[in-house]
Enzyme design. Structure first.
Site, short mmCIF file in Angstrom:
data_model
loop_
_atom_site.label_atom_id
_atom_site.label_comp_id
_atom_site.label_asym_id
_atom_site.label_seq_id
_atom_site.Cartn_x
_atom_site.Cartn_y
_atom_site.Cartn_z
N GLY A 14 -13.35 -1.29 1.74
CA GLY A 14 -12.75 -1.31 0.39
C GLY A 14 -13.80 -1.47 -0.68
O GLY A 14 -13.66 -2.29 -1.59
N ALA A 15 -14.86 -0.64 -0.60
CA ALA A 15 -16.01 -0.82 -1.49
C ALA A 15 -15.96 0.09 -2.71
O ALA A 15 -16.92 0.15 -3.47
CB ALA A 15 -17.30 -0.58 -0.72
N SER A 16 -14.84 0.79 -2.91
CA SER A 16 -14.79 1.74 -4.03
C SER A 16 -14.50 1.06 -5.37
O SER A 16 -14.79 1.63 -6.41
CB SER A 16 -13.73 2.81 -3.76
OG SER A 16 -12.48 2.22 -3.52
N ASP A 65 -9.01 4.57 6.78
CA ASP A 65 -7.94 3.60 6.51
C ASP A 65 -8.10 2.45 7.50
O ASP A 65 -7.91 2.63 8.71
CB ASP A 65 -6.59 4.31 6.70
CG ASP A 65 -5.41 3.40 6.39
OD1 ASP A 65 -5.57 2.16 6.44
OD2 ASP A 65 -4.32 3.93 6.13
N VAL A 66 -8.44 1.27 7.01
CA VAL A 66 -8.73 0.15 7.91
C VAL A 66 -7.48 -0.37 8.64
O VAL A 66 -7.61 -1.15 9.58
CB VAL A 66 -9.41 -1.03 7.17
CG1 VAL A 66 -10.81 -0.68 6.71
CG2 VAL A 66 -8.55 -1.53 6.01
N ASN A 92 -13.24 -6.70 3.42
CA ASN A 92 -12.76 -6.94 2.06
C ASN A 92 -11.49 -6.18 1.69
O ASN A 92 -10.71 -6.65 0.87
CB ASN A 92 -13.88 -6.53 1.08
CG ASN A 92 -13.38 -6.36 -0.34
OD1 ASN A 92 -13.16 -7.34 -1.06
ND2 ASN A 92 -13.16 -5.12 -0.76
N TYR A 157 1.59 -11.39 1.66
CA TYR A 157 0.17 -11.50 1.31
C TYR A 157 -0.40 -12.85 1.78
O TYR A 157 -1.48 -12.91 2.37
CB TYR A 157 0.04 -11.34 -0.20
CG TYR A 157 -1.38 -11.32 -0.71
CD1 TYR A 157 -2.17 -10.18 -0.58
CD2 TYR A 157 -1.93 -12.43 -1.36
CE1 TYR A 157 -3.47 -10.15 -1.07
CE2 TYR A 157 -3.22 -12.41 -1.85
CZ TYR A 157 -3.99 -11.27 -1.70
OH TYR A 157 -5.28 -11.25 -2.19
N ALA A 159 0.67 -14.77 4.15
CA ALA A 159 0.57 -14.81 5.62
C ALA A 159 -0.67 -14.06 6.09
O ALA A 159 -1.38 -14.52 6.99
CB ALA A 159 1.83 -14.20 6.24
N LYS A 161 -3.44 -13.59 4.40
CA LYS A 161 -4.67 -14.28 3.98
C LYS A 161 -4.86 -15.61 4.72
O LYS A 161 -5.98 -16.02 5.00
CB LYS A 161 -4.67 -14.48 2.46
CG LYS A 161 -4.72 -13.17 1.68
CD LYS A 161 -5.99 -12.39 1.99
CE LYS A 161 -6.12 -11.10 1.23
NZ LYS A 161 -7.36 -10.37 1.55
P1 NAP Z 1 -8.62 -3.69 -5.65
O1 NAP Z 1 -9.38 -3.66 -6.92
O2 NAP Z 1 -7.20 -3.25 -5.63
O3 NAP Z 1 -9.45 -2.84 -4.57
C1 NAP Z 1 -8.98 -2.73 -3.28
C2 NAP Z 1 -9.99 -1.99 -2.43
O4 NAP Z 1 -9.47 -1.94 -1.08
C3 NAP Z 1 -10.21 -0.56 -2.86
O5 NAP Z 1 -11.56 -0.22 -2.69
C4 NAP Z 1 -9.33 0.24 -1.91
O6 NAP Z 1 -9.84 1.53 -1.62
C5 NAP Z 1 -9.45 -0.60 -0.64
N1 NAP Z 1 -8.35 -0.38 0.28
C6 NAP Z 1 -7.03 -0.66 0.12
N2 NAP Z 1 -6.35 -0.32 1.22
C7 NAP Z 1 -7.26 0.19 2.10
C8 NAP Z 1 -7.17 0.71 3.41
N3 NAP Z 1 -6.00 0.79 4.05
N4 NAP Z 1 -8.29 1.14 4.01
C9 NAP Z 1 -9.49 1.07 3.38
N5 NAP Z 1 -9.63 0.59 2.13
C10 NAP Z 1 -8.53 0.16 1.51
O7 NAP Z 1 -8.61 -5.15 -5.03
P2 NAP Z 1 -9.63 -6.38 -5.21
O8 NAP Z 1 -9.06 -7.30 -6.19
O9 NAP Z 1 -11.01 -5.90 -5.35
O10 NAP Z 1 -9.42 -7.07 -3.78
C11 NAP Z 1 -10.41 -7.06 -2.77
C12 NAP Z 1 -10.06 -8.15 -1.76
O11 NAP Z 1 -10.09 -9.41 -2.42
C13 NAP Z 1 -8.67 -8.00 -1.16
O12 NAP Z 1 -8.70 -8.35 0.20
C14 NAP Z 1 -7.86 -9.00 -1.97
O13 NAP Z 1 -6.74 -9.44 -1.25
C15 NAP Z 1 -8.87 -10.09 -2.18
N6 NAP Z 1 -8.58 -10.98 -3.30
C16 NAP Z 1 -8.49 -10.51 -4.58
C17 NAP Z 1 -8.20 -11.40 -5.62
C18 NAP Z 1 -8.08 -10.96 -7.05
O14 NAP Z 1 -7.62 -11.75 -7.88
N7 NAP Z 1 -8.50 -9.76 -7.40
C19 NAP Z 1 -8.01 -12.75 -5.33
C20 NAP Z 1 -8.12 -13.20 -4.04
C21 NAP Z 1 -8.41 -12.31 -3.03
P3 NAP Z 1 -9.31 2.89 -2.30
O15 NAP Z 1 -9.06 2.62 -3.72
O16 NAP Z 1 -10.42 3.85 -2.05
O17 NAP Z 1 -8.05 3.27 -1.58
#
Ligand code: NAP
Length: 248
Positions: A14-16, A65-66, A92, A157, A159, A161
Site C-alpha cells: 500500500g505504498a501508493s 491485491d494483498v 501497511n 476495522y 478486530a 487491527k
Molecule cells: P490510504 O491513504 O487510504 O491508503 C491506503 C493504501 O493501501 C493505498 O496505497 C492503497 O493502494 C493500499 N491498499 C488498499 N487495499 C489494498 C489491497 N487490497 N492490496 C494492496 N494495497 C491496498 O490509507 P492510510 O491512511 O495511508 O492507511 C495506511 C495504513 O495505516 C492502513 O493499514 C490503515 O489502517 C492504517 N492507519 C491509518 C490511520 C489514519 O488515520 N490514516 C490511523 C491508524 C492506522 P491503492 O490506492 O493503489 O489501491
C-alpha cells in the site's frame, strides 16, 4: 555519514498513498532499496517511485491485491527475485468500511479482515524463509489505536487491527531466534485519504479528544517505522503508539 539502511531491501504494501508512501520515501532516504506495492493507484505509485529516483534512490513497482494470498505472496517472491534478498517488510495496506454493527454486512466484515489482517499473515509467512536464511529481518505491521481502544462504527476495522497486534506478539516470539524482529505501529488519526473520508463535524469532535490538538502527519509515522529498522535491534513484539496522546 553512511545511510543506515544501505544494502537493505524493503517491501512496503500500500505504498501508493498516505502512510505507505511516506514510509517508502523515508526508508529510501535511509538508503534501502524499496519495492512499492499498490493495488489500483498505478499513477500515484509511479509518482512515489519517481520521487525516490529523483532523490538518488532505487525502487520498482509491484501491482497486487494483498487480500489475495497468491498475489500477496508473489509480492515477496518478486522482490527477492529482483534484488536477491528481503530485509524489511512493512505490512501497511489497509482499508475501512465503517458502519455500526447493526448495519454492517458480511462483505464489509470479510473484506476488511482480508485486506487488513489476512494480508499480514500472507506476506509475513512468505517473507520469513528468506529472512531466517539471512539471519536478519525487520517486520513492521501498521495497526491502529482503534485496535487498542475500539471505536464506534469500526467493529470490523478494530478486530483487524487488534488481530495485527496479537499476531505481532506471537510472530515475534517465534522469529526472534532468527534475528527477525516483529513490531506493530499503532497510529492515531493521521492526515491521509483515509481520514479525509471523515465528515468535517466528526473531524472536529475527534480533534477535541487529541491531547496534542492536531492530527498526525504521515511523515511522523514513517519516522517510527524507520527507527525500528535502523536502530530497533533489541525491540520486538511491541506496539509503538504514534498518536498525539489520543490513547495512552
Ligand atoms: P490510504 O491513504 O487510504 O491508503 C491506503 C493504501 O493501501 C493505498 O496505497 C492503497 O493502494 C493500499 N491498499 C488498499 N487495499 C489494498 C489491497 N487490497 N492490496 C494492496 N494495497 C491496498 O490509507 P492510510 O491512511 O495511508 O492507511 C495506511 C495504513 O495505516 C492502513 O493499514 C490503515 O489502517 C492504517 N492507519 C491509518 C490511520 C489514519 O488515520 N490514516 C490511523 C491508524 C492506522 P491503492 O490506492 O493503489 O489501491
Amino acid at each position: 555519514m553512511a545511510a543506515k539502511l544501505e544494502g537493505r531491501v524493503a517491501l512496503v504494501t500500500g505504498a501508493s498513498r498516505g502512510l505507505g508512501r511516506a514510509i517508502a520515501l523515508k526508508l529510501a532516504e535511509e538508503g534501502a532499496r524499496v519495492a512499492l506495492n499498490y493495488r489500483s493507484g498505478e499513477l500515484e505509485a509511479r509518482q512515489v517511485a519517481d520521487e525516490i529516483i529523483a532523490r538518488g534512490g532505487t525502487t520498482f513497482l509491484l501491482r497486487g491485491d494483498v487480500s489475495v494470498k497468491e498475489e500477496a505472496r508473489a509480492l515477496v517472491a518478486k522482490t527477492i527475485e529482483h534484488w536477491g534478498r528481503l530485509d524489511i517488510l512493512v505490512n501497511n495496506a489497509g482499508i475501512t468500511r465503517d458502519k455500526s454493527l447493526k448495519k454492517l454486512t458480511d462483505d464489509d466484515w470479510t473484506e476488511v479482515i482480508a485486506v487488513n489482517l489476512n494480508s499480514v499473515y500472507y506476506c509475513t509467512s512468505a517473507a520469513m524463509k528468506a529472512m531466517s536464511d539471512q539471519k536478519f529481518g525487520r517486520i513492521v505491521n501498521i495497526s491502529s489505536f482503534v485496535g487498542q481502544a475500539g471505536n464506534f462504527g469500526q467493529t470490523n476495522y478494530s478486530a483487524s487491527k487488534g488481530g495485527i497486534i496479537a499476531f505481532t506478539k506471537s510472530a515475534a516470539i517465534e522469529l526472534a531466534k532468527f534475528n527477525i524482529t516483529v513490531n506493530a505501529i499503532a497510529p492515531g488519526f493521521t492526515e491521509t485519504d483515509m481520514l479525509a473520508k471523515v465528515a468535517e463535524p466528526v473531524r472536529q469532535q475527534i480533534l477535541a479528544k487529541i491531547p496534542m490538538g492536531r492530527f498526525g502527519k504521515p511523515e511522523e509515522i514513517a519516522k517510527a517505522v524507520a527507527f525500528l529498522c535502523t536502530d530497533g535491534d533489541y525491540i520486538t513484539g511491541q506496539q509503538i503508539n504514534v498518536n498525539g496522546g489520543v490513547y495512552m
